[in-house]
Design an enzyme around this catalytic site. Structure first.
Site, PDB file in Angstrom:
ATOM      1  N   HIS A 195       8.785   3.189   8.830  1.00  0.00           N
ATOM      2  CA  HIS A 195       8.604   2.279   9.955  1.00  0.00           C
ATOM      3  C   HIS A 195       7.370   2.719  10.754  1.00  0.00           C
ATOM      4  O   HIS A 195       7.191   3.910  11.012  1.00  0.00           O
ATOM      5  CB  HIS A 195       9.854   2.313  10.848  1.00  0.00           C
TER       6      HIS A 195
ATOM      7  N   ARG B 127      22.583 -13.849   3.945  1.00  0.00           N
ATOM      8  CA  ARG B 127      22.211 -12.449   3.670  1.00  0.00           C
ATOM      9  C   ARG B 127      23.168 -11.796   2.677  1.00  0.00           C
ATOM     10  O   ARG B 127      22.762 -10.990   1.845  1.00  0.00           O
ATOM     11  CB  ARG B 127      22.201 -11.641   4.975  1.00  0.00           C
TER      12      ARG B 127
ATOM     13  N   SER C 122       0.829  -1.219   0.000  1.00  0.00           N
ATOM     14  CA  SER C 122       0.000   0.000   0.000  1.00  0.00           C
ATOM     15  C   SER C 122       0.863   1.268   0.000  1.00  0.00           C
ATOM     16  O   SER C 122       0.490   2.267  -0.625  1.00  0.00           O
ATOM     17  CB  SER C 122      -0.982   0.003   1.182  1.00  0.00           C
TER      18      SER C 122
HETATM   19  C1  GAR Z   1       3.791  -0.643   6.737  1.00  0.00           C
HETATM   20  O1  GAR Z   1       3.017  -0.387   7.876  1.00  0.00           O
HETATM   21  C2  GAR Z   1       5.232  -0.302   6.977  1.00  0.00           C
HETATM   22  O2  GAR Z   1       5.408   0.816   7.798  1.00  0.00           O
HETATM   23  C3  GAR Z   1       5.739  -1.546   7.667  1.00  0.00           C
HETATM   24  O3  GAR Z   1       5.123  -2.603   6.987  1.00  0.00           O
HETATM   25  C4  GAR Z   1       3.862  -2.151   6.471  1.00  0.00           C
HETATM   26  C5  GAR Z   1       3.838  -2.465   5.005  1.00  0.00           C
HETATM   27  O4  GAR Z   1       2.578  -2.194   4.452  1.00  0.00           O
HETATM   28  N1  GAR Z   1       7.157  -1.640   7.620  1.00  0.00           N
HETATM   29  C6  GAR Z   1       7.895  -2.178   8.583  1.00  0.00           C
HETATM   30  O5  GAR Z   1       7.415  -2.669   9.587  1.00  0.00           O
HETATM   31  C7  GAR Z   1       9.395  -2.132   8.346  1.00  0.00           C
HETATM   32  N2  GAR Z   1      10.097  -2.339   9.552  1.00  0.00           N
HETATM   33  P1  GAR Z   1       2.427  -1.981   2.904  1.00  0.00           P
HETATM   34  O6  GAR Z   1       3.057  -3.208   2.231  1.00  0.00           O
HETATM   35  O7  GAR Z   1       0.949  -1.940   2.680  1.00  0.00           O
HETATM   36  O8  GAR Z   1       3.114  -0.720   2.521  1.00  0.00           O
END
Ligand code: GAR
Length: 212
Positions: A105, A61, A13
């Protein structure tokens, strides 16, 4: 125009919000470490080239990150945008893209690095939660902060409700940060501070719960 490549692992998203934001850059590709990431289909529907570098195909990694860097080179990425990319990157990779690699984040860093940020915020009873866009450094979830959005935590919030309300703010601040970076309005200085070419004023303050 600078070329950006967006890295995702799932829903996408934040990536979708960036694709819709009419940014002053070319979105050269979307790369996922998982072939089943929903966001890949969304990117294709927008006509954006996609690639998969599957972490499970690599022994460690270092080799995964080397393959990822090679793919980024194919698309000549000037800026790498992590948008829900759920892999820890090696110091070698991160240092290679110093000042050009950003992440979003779902917490007000340095609070709640890592996962389950909303559940931990609820458990601690904090009254303000938020999200952060930062430059990525080898220190996981502790990179220099570019922009943050804060939201109130409400009495009846659940993890899901809080996550949804915060996601809306993520979409707003990520496009702003990418825009600044593409336009050369921010940079990471030698002391690891974010420098704004035209210093920005803060928005409204937030007190939670509100004063009577
Ligand atoms: C989001 O909330 C982002 O902030 C988080 O994953 C989600 C991804 O949603 N990221 C982390 O936690 C990174 N440490 P999305 O795929 O719908 O953008």
């Amino acid at each position: 125009m600078k070329k950006i490549v967006i890295l995702i692992s799932g829903r996408g998203s934040n990536m979708e919000a960036l694709l819709a934001a009419n940014l002053p850059c070319t979105i050269a590709a979307v790369i996922s470490n998982r072939a089943d990431a929903e966001g890949l289909g969304i990117a294709r529907n927008h006509g954006i080239p996609t690639a998969v570098v599957a972490h499970k195909d690599f022994a460690d990694r270092e080799t995964f990150d080397a393959a990822l860097a090679k793919t980024l080179d194919v698309y000549q990425a000037d800026i790498v945008v992590l948008a829900g990319f759920m892999r820890i990157l090696t110091a070698r990779f991160v240092n290679r893209y110093r000042g050009k690699l950003i992440n979003i984040h779902p917490s007000l860093l340095p609070a709640y690095p890592g996962t389950h940020t909303h559940a931990r915020a609820l458990q601690d009873g904090v009254k303000i939660h938020g999200c952060t866009v930062h430059f990525v450094t080898p220190d996981l979830d502790h990179g220099p902060i570019i922009i943050q959005a804060a939201i109130p935590v409400l009495q009846d919030d659940t993890e899901q409700i809080l996550a949804e309300r915060l996601l809306y703010q993520e979409h707003r601040i990520y496009q702003q940060a990418v825009r600044w970076l593409c336009q050369g309005q921010i940079e990471l200085d030698h002391n690891n501070y974010v420098r704004f070419r035209f210093p920005k004023q803060a928005g409204y303050s937030l007190i939670s719960p509100g004063l009577e």
